[in-house]
Scaffold this motif. Structure first.
Motif, PDB file in Angstrom:
ATOM      1  N   MET A 163       0.824  -1.201   0.000  1.00 44.28           N
ATOM      2  CA  MET A 163       0.000   0.000   0.000  1.00 44.28           C
ATOM      3  C   MET A 163       0.862   1.256   0.000  1.00 44.28           C
ATOM      4  SD  MET A 163      -2.819   1.128   2.859  1.00 44.28           S
ATOM      5  CE  MET A 163      -3.854  -0.272   2.458  1.00 44.28           C
ATOM      6  N   ALA A 164       1.888   1.267   0.848  1.00 44.42           N
ATOM      7  CA  ALA A 164       2.760   2.437   0.938  1.00 44.42           C
ATOM      8  C   ALA A 164       3.469   2.704  -0.385  1.00 44.42           C
ATOM      9  CB  ALA A 164       3.775   2.237   2.055  1.00 44.42           C
ATOM     10  N   LEU A 208       0.154 -11.662  -0.172  1.00 40.06           N
ATOM     11  CA  LEU A 208       0.893 -10.770  -1.055  1.00 40.06           C
ATOM     12  C   LEU A 208       0.180 -10.624  -2.390  1.00 40.06           C
ATOM     13  CD1 LEU A 208       3.337  -9.039  -1.711  1.00 40.06           C
ATOM     14  CD2 LEU A 208       4.564 -11.119  -2.369  1.00 40.06           C
ATOM     15  N   LEU A 209      -0.318 -11.719  -2.931  1.00 33.64           N
ATOM     16  CA  LEU A 209      -1.033 -11.674  -4.205  1.00 33.64           C
ATOM     17  C   LEU A 209      -2.274 -10.782  -4.104  1.00 33.64           C
ATOM     18  CD1 LEU A 209      -1.431 -12.667  -7.110  1.00 33.64           C
ATOM     19  CD2 LEU A 209      -2.656 -14.649  -6.178  1.00 33.64           C
ATOM     20  N   LEU A 210      -3.018 -10.937  -3.032  1.00 34.15           N
ATOM     21  CA  LEU A 210      -4.218 -10.115  -2.850  1.00 34.15           C
ATOM     22  C   LEU A 210      -3.860  -8.644  -2.665  1.00 34.15           C
ATOM     23  CD1 LEU A 210      -6.337 -12.425  -0.508  1.00 34.15           C
ATOM     24  CD2 LEU A 210      -6.693 -11.984  -2.952  1.00 34.15           C
ATOM     25  N   ALA A 211      -2.762  -8.387  -1.972  1.00 31.78           N
ATOM     26  CA  ALA A 211      -2.325  -7.004  -1.778  1.00 31.78           C
ATOM     27  C   ALA A 211      -1.990  -6.341  -3.103  1.00 31.78           C
ATOM     28  CB  ALA A 211      -1.115  -6.962  -0.847  1.00 31.78           C
ATOM     29  N   LEU A 212      -1.353  -7.086  -3.986  1.00 40.93           N
ATOM     30  CA  LEU A 212      -0.979  -6.539  -5.283  1.00 40.93           C
ATOM     31  C   LEU A 212      -2.207  -6.301  -6.165  1.00 40.93           C
ATOM     32  CD1 LEU A 212       2.170  -8.748  -5.959  1.00 40.93           C
ATOM     33  CD2 LEU A 212       2.144  -6.293  -5.477  1.00 40.93           C
ATOM     34  N   MET A 213      -3.282  -7.031  -5.899  1.00 35.60           N
ATOM     35  CA  MET A 213      -4.497  -6.904  -6.712  1.00 35.60           C
ATOM     36  C   MET A 213      -5.406  -5.771  -6.241  1.00 35.60           C
ATOM     37  SD  MET A 213      -5.406 -10.968  -7.141  1.00 35.60           S
ATOM     38  CE  MET A 213      -7.006 -10.632  -7.897  1.00 35.60           C
ATOM     39  N   ARG A 214      -5.205  -5.297  -5.019  1.00 37.48           N
ATOM     40  CA  ARG A 214      -6.073  -4.241  -4.505  1.00 37.48           C
ATOM     41  C   ARG A 214      -5.820  -2.918  -5.224  1.00 37.48           C
ATOM     42  NH1 ARG A 214      -8.671  -4.981   0.533  1.00 37.48           N
ATOM     43  NH2 ARG A 214      -8.126  -6.939   1.575  1.00 37.48           N
ATOM     44  N   ARG A 215      -6.829  -2.050  -5.191  1.00 39.69           N
ATOM     45  CA  ARG A 215      -6.679  -0.730  -5.784  1.00 39.69           C
ATOM     46  C   ARG A 215      -5.715   0.113  -4.969  1.00 39.69           C
ATOM     47  NH1 ARG A 215     -11.518   2.142  -5.387  1.00 39.69           N
ATOM     48  NH2 ARG A 215     -12.212   0.684  -3.785  1.00 39.69           N
ATOM     49  N   LYS A 216      -5.084   1.077  -5.619  1.00 36.18           N
ATOM     50  CA  LYS A 216      -4.188   1.981  -4.925  1.00 36.18           C
ATOM     51  C   LYS A 216      -4.966   2.824  -3.930  1.00 36.18           C
ATOM     52  CE  LYS A 216      -0.888   2.511  -8.744  1.00 36.18           C
ATOM     53  NZ  LYS A 216      -0.199   3.486  -9.630  1.00 36.18           N
ATOM     54  N   PRO A 217      -4.379   3.092  -2.760  1.00 37.60           N
ATOM     55  CA  PRO A 217      -5.062   3.952  -1.790  1.00 37.60           C
ATOM     56  C   PRO A 217      -5.105   5.390  -2.277  1.00 37.60           C
ATOM     57  CG  PRO A 217      -2.836   3.492  -1.059  1.00 37.60           C
ATOM     58  CD  PRO A 217      -3.077   2.630  -2.278  1.00 37.60           C
ATOM     59  N   VAL A 218      -6.197   6.073  -1.987  1.00 40.91           N
ATOM     60  CA  VAL A 218      -6.340   7.474  -2.346  1.00 40.91           C
ATOM     61  C   VAL A 218      -6.473   8.263  -1.055  1.00 40.91           C
ATOM     62  CG1 VAL A 218      -7.705   9.191  -3.572  1.00 40.91           C
ATOM     63  CG2 VAL A 218      -7.476   6.883  -4.504  1.00 40.91           C
ATOM     64  N   GLN A 219      -5.471   9.085  -0.737  1.00 43.15           N
ATOM     65  CA  GLN A 219      -5.520   9.861   0.499  1.00 43.15           C
ATOM     66  C   GLN A 219      -6.605  10.918   0.392  1.00 43.15           C
ATOM     67  OE1 GLN A 219      -2.046  10.866   2.683  1.00 43.15           O
ATOM     68  NE2 GLN A 219      -0.696   9.805   1.280  1.00 43.15           N
ATOM     69  N   GLY A 220      -7.240  11.151   1.553  1.00 41.09           N
ATOM     70  CA  GLY A 220      -8.306  12.134   1.594  1.00 41.09           C
ATOM     71  C   GLY A 220      -9.670  11.547   1.314  1.00 41.09           C
ATOM     72  N   SER A 221      -9.706  10.223   1.041  1.00 38.54           N
ATOM     73  CA  SER A 221     -10.973   9.548   0.795  1.00 38.54           C
ATOM     74  C   SER A 221     -11.285   8.644   1.950  1.00 38.54           C
ATOM     75  CB  SER A 221     -10.883   8.730  -0.496  1.00 38.54           C
ATOM     76  OG  SER A 221     -12.015   7.882  -0.632  1.00 38.54           O
ATOM     77  N   ASN A 222     -12.550   8.482   2.286  1.00 39.69           N
ATOM     78  CA  ASN A 222     -12.977   7.581   3.335  1.00 39.69           C
ATOM     79  C   ASN A 222     -13.291   6.200   2.801  1.00 39.69           C
ATOM     80  OD1 ASN A 222     -12.828   9.480   5.425  1.00 39.69           O
ATOM     81  ND2 ASN A 222     -14.824  10.336   4.839  1.00 39.69           N
ATOM     82  N   GLU A 223     -13.104   6.021   1.510  1.00 44.04           N
ATOM     83  CA  GLU A 223     -13.400   4.737   0.894  1.00 44.04           C
ATOM     84  C   GLU A 223     -12.271   3.783   1.190  1.00 44.04           C
ATOM     85  OE1 GLU A 223     -14.426   2.937  -3.548  1.00 44.04           O
ATOM     86  OE2 GLU A 223     -14.044   5.046  -3.229  1.00 44.04           O
TER      87      GLU A 223
END
Length: 246
Positions: free
Chosen positions: A188-189, A229-244
């Motif tokens: 994520m980072a 690790l595989l699931l982490a790579l498949m997740r969407r990028k975090p968007v700062q400032g969003s509560n989603e």
């Protein structure tokens, strides 16, 4: 240590599960080495006197009614930090394996990084992993080094310092799933544009209690960690400032 870091804005977060025999000693060590920092013990559903002994030792305590795992405990810690104006969060394990005297080394590196890992396999100390666990760590370090553009040798370390940008991101999106506190948080980072680096540290033996590892658990760890690790790579990028959720 970087002069830009005000120790009064540094929060040490100690996730703790049934660590009544260790927690007072760790709190005393932190106070001795870093008397100006804030300290939060997150009691992750303990069934012993962990929370009581932490309070008696002078730490702030957040009690979780059920065991959420380290990821859930740290998510609580990051949200506490954001609400109370802390700029830096340092994760220290409550079993005594992380030496609080090495925290300043992590803080110094925050002058040029957003997230600093205390690495056990970087030329300091004698900690060794064997069998499936070693192969897993090697694989994950290779993948995260490639993603980050930095040589990372210990991406499953629980000894980490997060700077202001990382605290802001993790307060919103910190993953609570299996190995979310290590692999997924690093993915994520990196994908969120944060700079990740490491400094060598020496791992100590547990102060007390019983370690949770075994040969069977190590083999299961390899399979579960690979999936994480595989699931982490498949997740969407975090968007700062969003509560989603990320």
């Amino acid at each position: 240590m970087s002069d830009s870091i005000d120790l009064r804005r540094v929060l040490i977060v100690l996730p703790a599960l049934n660590e009544e025999h260790n927690i007072d000693k760790i709190i005393a060590e932190v106070r001795s080495e870093l008397p100006e920092v804030g300290m939060l013990v997150v009691d992750d559903g303990s069934t012993d006197r962990t929370a009581q002994r932490a309070r008696e030792s002078g730490a702030q305590v957040a009690r979780l009614p059920v065991n959420l795992g380290v990821g859930g405990a740290l998510r609580t810690g990051f949200r506490y930090a954001a609400r109370h104006g802390y700029q830096v969060v340092v994760q220290v394990d409550a079993d005594g394996q992380h030496n609080p005297a090495e925290v300043p080394e992590l803080l110094r590196e925050l002058a040029t990084a957003d997230l600093v890992i205390g690495a056990r396999f970087a030329g300091k100390g004698e900690y060794k992993a064997r069998g499936p666990r070693w192969w897993a760590m090697k694989l994950f370090s290779t993948v995260l080094s490639w993603l980050s553009g930095e040589k990372l040798t210990d991406v499953t370390s629980g000894f980490k310092a997060s700077g202001p940008r990382a605290v802001a991101m993790f307060a919103q999106h910190y993953p609570a799933e299996y190995l979310g506190d290590t692999l997924e948080s690093l993915v994520m980072a990196v994908r969120g544009g944060l700079k990740v680096r490491q400094v060598p540290v020496a791992m100590r033996m547990r102060m007390g209690g019983t370690p949770s590892t075994s040969p069977v658990k190590s083999a299961v760890y390899l399979m579960r960690a690979s999936l994480a690790l595989l699931l982490a790579l498949m997740r969407r990028k975090p968007v700062q400032g969003s509560n989603e959720a990320a």
